[in-house]
Design an enzyme around this catalytic site. Structure first.
Site, PDB file in Angstrom:
ATOM      1  N   GLU A  18       0.874  -1.175   0.000  1.00 41.44           N
ATOM      2  CA  GLU A  18       0.000   0.000   0.000  1.00 41.44           C
ATOM      3  C   GLU A  18       0.904   1.216   0.000  1.00 41.44           C
ATOM      4  O   GLU A  18       1.612   1.477   0.969  1.00 41.44           O
ATOM      5  CB  GLU A  18      -0.917   0.032   1.219  1.00 41.44           C
ATOM      6  CG  GLU A  18      -1.883   1.209   1.159  1.00 41.44           C
ATOM      7  CD  GLU A  18      -2.442   1.613   2.510  1.00 41.44           C
ATOM      8  OE1 GLU A  18      -2.870   2.772   2.640  1.00 41.44           O
ATOM      9  OE2 GLU A  18      -2.425   0.780   3.437  1.00 41.44           O
ATOM     10  N   CYS A  39      -2.510   8.543   3.554  1.00 45.23           N
ATOM     11  CA  CYS A  39      -2.423   8.250   2.121  1.00 45.23           C
ATOM     12  C   CYS A  39      -3.764   8.347   1.411  1.00 45.23           C
ATOM     13  O   CYS A  39      -3.806   8.568   0.202  1.00 45.23           O
ATOM     14  CB  CYS A  39      -1.817   6.863   1.895  1.00 45.23           C
ATOM     15  SG  CYS A  39      -2.703   5.543   2.736  1.00 45.23           S
TER      16      CYS A  39
END
Length: 478
Positions: A248, A282
């Site tokens: 990720e 994020c």
């Protein structure tokens, strides 16, 4: 000042190098702990321990492995106040958000414990009349988990819980910026009777300890939450052994505000999505595209909303909206991008500079930028700070095109009450997640995964569990 040790093979020990590193409170800028700076020897010791224990751990019934996850959840709840304070101190996270992270982590362990009797294989139809084909799901083996500094405790659980449940053993490397909460957790789990070597926590440099971990032929899966650059290095490092990776990485999430949107709802959701943990997330809303007919009204309300964002001491009561950036380097990076945007001709409606009204810390003012264009760095590169650039889109088609014109593909959002626009966005946006009329924040039962440079694989839910399993098909002829 606290002094932490590695946790390898069920024992606490100093780094074999005897080196340590300092951990700072980003708000006070004071050293609050010393953590072990492990090297290749620590990495190999953890690898050997995890490898030696994996076969026996996998042989235990899944329901028995789940009992340990339930114990972990209970320990987190019993020690909530200590963990909240530790988390807030090591990363200047405001107390309500630190509480939410600790609580969500306990829920995460409980959630995956519930999968013990649920995940299953398949029976596949054979072409032969006297044959059965069975697909089994088996643990991938030794897992290396590498955590970020922004949600260090929750992401730790995101890697540890599915690994342990599925019969894997795991070596967890926390960020050197924020190892404290992870090592406090290690102290707690050391007393629950988990077999030695199943769960190991080691800190150290990425180029030494981290590199030895991810290059090892003993490893079945490397799971990273971090930057694109780190992900690229891991892909290179794991190539020799063809080790599976689950990555990720970064994001540049677009938020599309349509002409029929509930403007007040959109303003609140976008601000909430931008300033959570001072913009250091994020899946934060990183850029906004607003259809021209409502642009002026939306910007007026967005300006007032961003101007109302507060910042300061993360332990203050009532809590501010956000606090310090993680360090001076992060602060400088944000400011450099905003100064470049100014040079490119944007209009600064709120903020636009470092804050000089706090006694300590690395603060950037909540910042709203108008007059942005698609070619600007501020629109194309990840900011990772409380800065919100806005583009006026001629219409919905242009907004969609602009949103997809990006190297990242983690999260996205749209604000509309038009079912056609909603469904087109869901079908056409090239992102792993799309939030409709709400803030950017995923659920533990979903699947948090990115497209393009935002990653490979994913986490959470059933599909996140399958990252830790590999298939074994047997052909049984009788």
């Amino acid at each position: 000042m606290k002094v932490y040790q590695q946790y390898i093979d069920g024992e606490f020990c100093d780094a074999l190098s005897k080196e340590q590193f300092e951990v700072y409170n980003p708000y006070t800028e004071q050293v609050i702990a010393m953590a072990p700076k492990g090297g290749v020897e620590d990495a190999q010791a953890a690898l050997d321990a995890a490898n030696a224990s994996q076969k026996a751990w996998a042989a235990k019934p899944c329901a028995e492995r789940a009992v340990y996850l339930k114990k972990m959840a209970e320990l987190i709840r019993q020690n909530r106040d200590m963990l909240v304070r530790t988390l807030a101190e090591e990363q200047a996270k405001v107390i309500p958000l630190a509480q939410a992270e600790i609580d969500a982590t306990a829920e995460y362990f409980d959630y995956y414990a519930g999968w013990a009797r649920k995940y299953e294989g398949e029976v596949i139809s054979s072409d032969r009349p006297t044959e059965n084909i069975l697909l089994h799901r088996q643990p991938i083996g030794v897992v290396v988990g590498i955590c970020p500094w922004n949600f260090p405790f929750f992401v730790m659980a995101r890697k540890v819980a599915p690994a342990i449940l599925t019969g894997c053993t795991i070596i967890l490397k926390p960020s050197s910026e924020t190892p404290n909460t992870t090592f406090e957790f290690a102290k707690l789990v050391a007393g629950i009777g988990l077999p030695k070597g199943v769960l190991n926590f080691v800190a150290g440099g990425g180029s030494t300890l981290g590199d030895r971990l991810v290059r090892s032929p003993l490893v079945g899966l490397v799971t990273l939450t971090g930057s694109v650059e780190t992900g690229q290095r891991i892909i290179t490092a794991t190539a020799e052994n063809i080790t599976k990776t689950s990555l990720e990485l970064g994001g540049k999430a677009p938020a599309i505000v349509c002409s029929d949107a509930d403007i007040d709802l959109a303003v609140k959701a976008i601000i909430d999505s931008r300033i959570i943990f001072s913009g250091q997330v994020c899946n934060c809303a990183e850029r906004v595209y607003v259809e021209a007919p409502i642009y002026d009204e939306f910007m007026d309300k967005l300006t007032k909303g961003m101007a109302a964002v507060t910042y300061g001491d993360p332990f203050a009561e009532p809590a501010p909206s956000m606090s310090s950036q993680i360090n001076a380097a992060q602060l400088d990076k944000i400011d450099a991008m905003v100064q470049q945007a100014k040079a490119d001709g944007v209009d600064v409606l709120v903020g636009g500079s470092k804050a000089d009204d706090t006694p300590s810390g690395h603060f950037y003012k909540p910042t709203l930028l108008a007059g942005c264009t698609q070619d600007m760095e501020i629109i194309r590169k990840e900011i990772f700070g409380p800065v919100l650039p806005v583009v006026k889109a001629a219409d919905f088609d242009e907004a969609l095109d602009f949103a997809n014109d990006c190297e990242y593909g983690l999260t996205s959002s749209i604000f509309t009450n038009n079912i056609t626009k909603m469904m087109r966005a869901i079908n056409e946006l090239k992102f792993g997640e799309t939030y409709v009329n709400r803030e950017h924040f995923e659920a533990i039962q979903g699947f948090h995964a990115g497209w393009r440079k935002s990653g490979i694989g994913g986490a959470d839910g059933k599909h996140g569990l399958y990252e830790y399993l590999q298939t074994h098909v047997s052909y049984i002829q009788y």
